[in-house]
Motif scaffolding. Structure first.
Motif, short mmCIF file in Angstrom:
data_model
loop_
_atom_site.label_atom_id
_atom_site.label_comp_id
_atom_site.label_asym_id
_atom_site.label_seq_id
_atom_site.Cartn_x
_atom_site.Cartn_y
_atom_site.Cartn_z
N ALA A 101 33.70 40.15 40.33
CA ALA A 101 34.80 40.83 41.01
C ALA A 101 35.95 39.86 41.30
CB ALA A 101 34.31 41.50 42.29
N MET A 102 35.60 38.65 41.76
CA MET A 102 36.65 37.66 42.03
C MET A 102 37.38 37.29 40.74
SD MET A 102 35.24 35.07 45.00
CE MET A 102 33.63 34.71 44.29
N GLN A 103 36.64 37.16 39.64
CA GLN A 103 37.28 36.82 38.36
C GLN A 103 38.20 37.95 37.89
OE1 GLN A 103 33.52 35.91 36.29
NE2 GLN A 103 34.50 33.98 35.70
N ILE A 104 37.71 39.17 37.95
CA ILE A 104 38.51 40.32 37.49
C ILE A 104 39.78 40.45 38.31
CG2 ILE A 104 38.55 42.85 37.41
CD1 ILE A 104 35.48 42.62 36.67
N LEU A 105 39.68 40.26 39.61
CA LEU A 105 40.83 40.41 40.50
C LEU A 105 41.67 39.13 40.63
CD1 LEU A 105 39.06 42.57 43.20
CD2 LEU A 105 40.73 43.33 41.50
N ARG A 106 41.26 38.08 39.92
CA ARG A 106 41.96 36.80 39.88
C ARG A 106 42.13 36.17 41.26
NH1 ARG A 106 47.20 37.41 36.83
NH2 ARG A 106 47.41 39.13 38.26
N VAL A 107 41.02 36.20 42.01
CA VAL A 107 41.00 35.58 43.34
C VAL A 107 39.74 34.73 43.51
CG1 VAL A 107 42.49 37.28 44.47
CG2 VAL A 107 40.02 37.67 44.39
N THR A 108 39.35 34.02 42.48
CA THR A 108 38.13 33.23 42.51
C THR A 108 38.26 32.12 43.56
OG1 THR A 108 37.80 33.67 40.18
CG2 THR A 108 36.53 31.86 41.13
N HIS A 109 37.27 32.06 44.43
CA HIS A 109 37.20 31.03 45.46
C HIS A 109 35.73 30.63 45.57
CE1 HIS A 109 38.35 28.72 48.93
NE2 HIS A 109 37.45 29.34 49.68
N ALA A 110 35.40 29.47 45.02
CA ALA A 110 34.00 29.04 44.90
C ALA A 110 33.20 29.13 46.20
CB ALA A 110 33.94 27.64 44.32
N PRO A 111 33.71 28.66 47.33
CA PRO A 111 32.90 28.75 48.56
C PRO A 111 32.49 30.17 48.94
CG PRO A 111 34.70 27.22 48.86
CD PRO A 111 34.94 27.91 47.55
#
Length: 179
Positions: free
Chosen positions: A105-115
């Motif tokens: 979901a983070m990748q698709i929405l372009r909001v990847t945040h590892a923590p």
């Protein structure tokens, strides 16, 4: 085998200012959300916020440290954790699915945040079912850290944080070649 051996060089050592920014940012950010949580009587802090501080104050120019990634990454990952624990139940397999879905979901929405990938694990390990967890500590804590980063990362006039709020996609490589 050559691919896993690595190569290349270590990055340059950080300048004194960057180290001081990391110390000041980490101390200020964690102190702020800790004390605000104590004063409000509601927890504002979760362990992934320590890792968020590393990105915000030691690597503020990276995509993972941009405000939209920090705030929405944490929210999306917490949502996935809460959705899966409430709908499917608390098992190690469902926890793993929640983490995988949070990443997607983070990748698709372009909001990847590892923590933020740790949020579903916290939810499952602490057996949290309350949707208010998304507001506090997740939303309130991540917004507070971003506000601290906006101040700390812009102390010097030559600094610029964030790199982007919304951002746009660059043109495709083929389109650039045609120009």
């Amino acid at each position: 085998m050559k691919r896993i051996l690595g190569g290349g060089y270590l990055p340059h050592p950080p300048q004194a200012y960057e180290i001081l920014r990391g110390i000041l940012g980490g101390v200020t950010g964690i102190t702020a959300i800790s004390y605000l949580g104590m004063f409000s009587g509601v927890p504002w802090i979760i362990a992934p916020f320590g890792a968020t501080c590393v990105l915000l104050f030691a690597a503020p120019q990276t995509p993972l440290a941009q405000p939209r990634n920090v705030i929405f990454g944490h929210l999306i990952a917490a949502f996935c954790g809460l959705l899966f624990i409430n709908v499917l139940g608390n098992t190690p397999f469902f926890m793993a699915i929640a983490v995988g879905m949070a990443i997607a979901a983070m990748q698709i929405l372009r909001v990847t945040h590892a923590p933020a990938g740790a949020n579903p694990i916290i939810i499952f390990m602490a057996n949290i079912h309350d949707w208010n967890f998304m507001i506090t500590p997740v939303l309130v804590g991540s917004v507070t850290l971003v506000l601290v980063a906006l101040i700390i990362n812009n102390i010097r006039s030559t600094d610029k944080y964030p790199v982007y709020w919304r951002g746009t996609c660059p043109k495709k490589k083929e389109d650039l070649l045609k120009e």
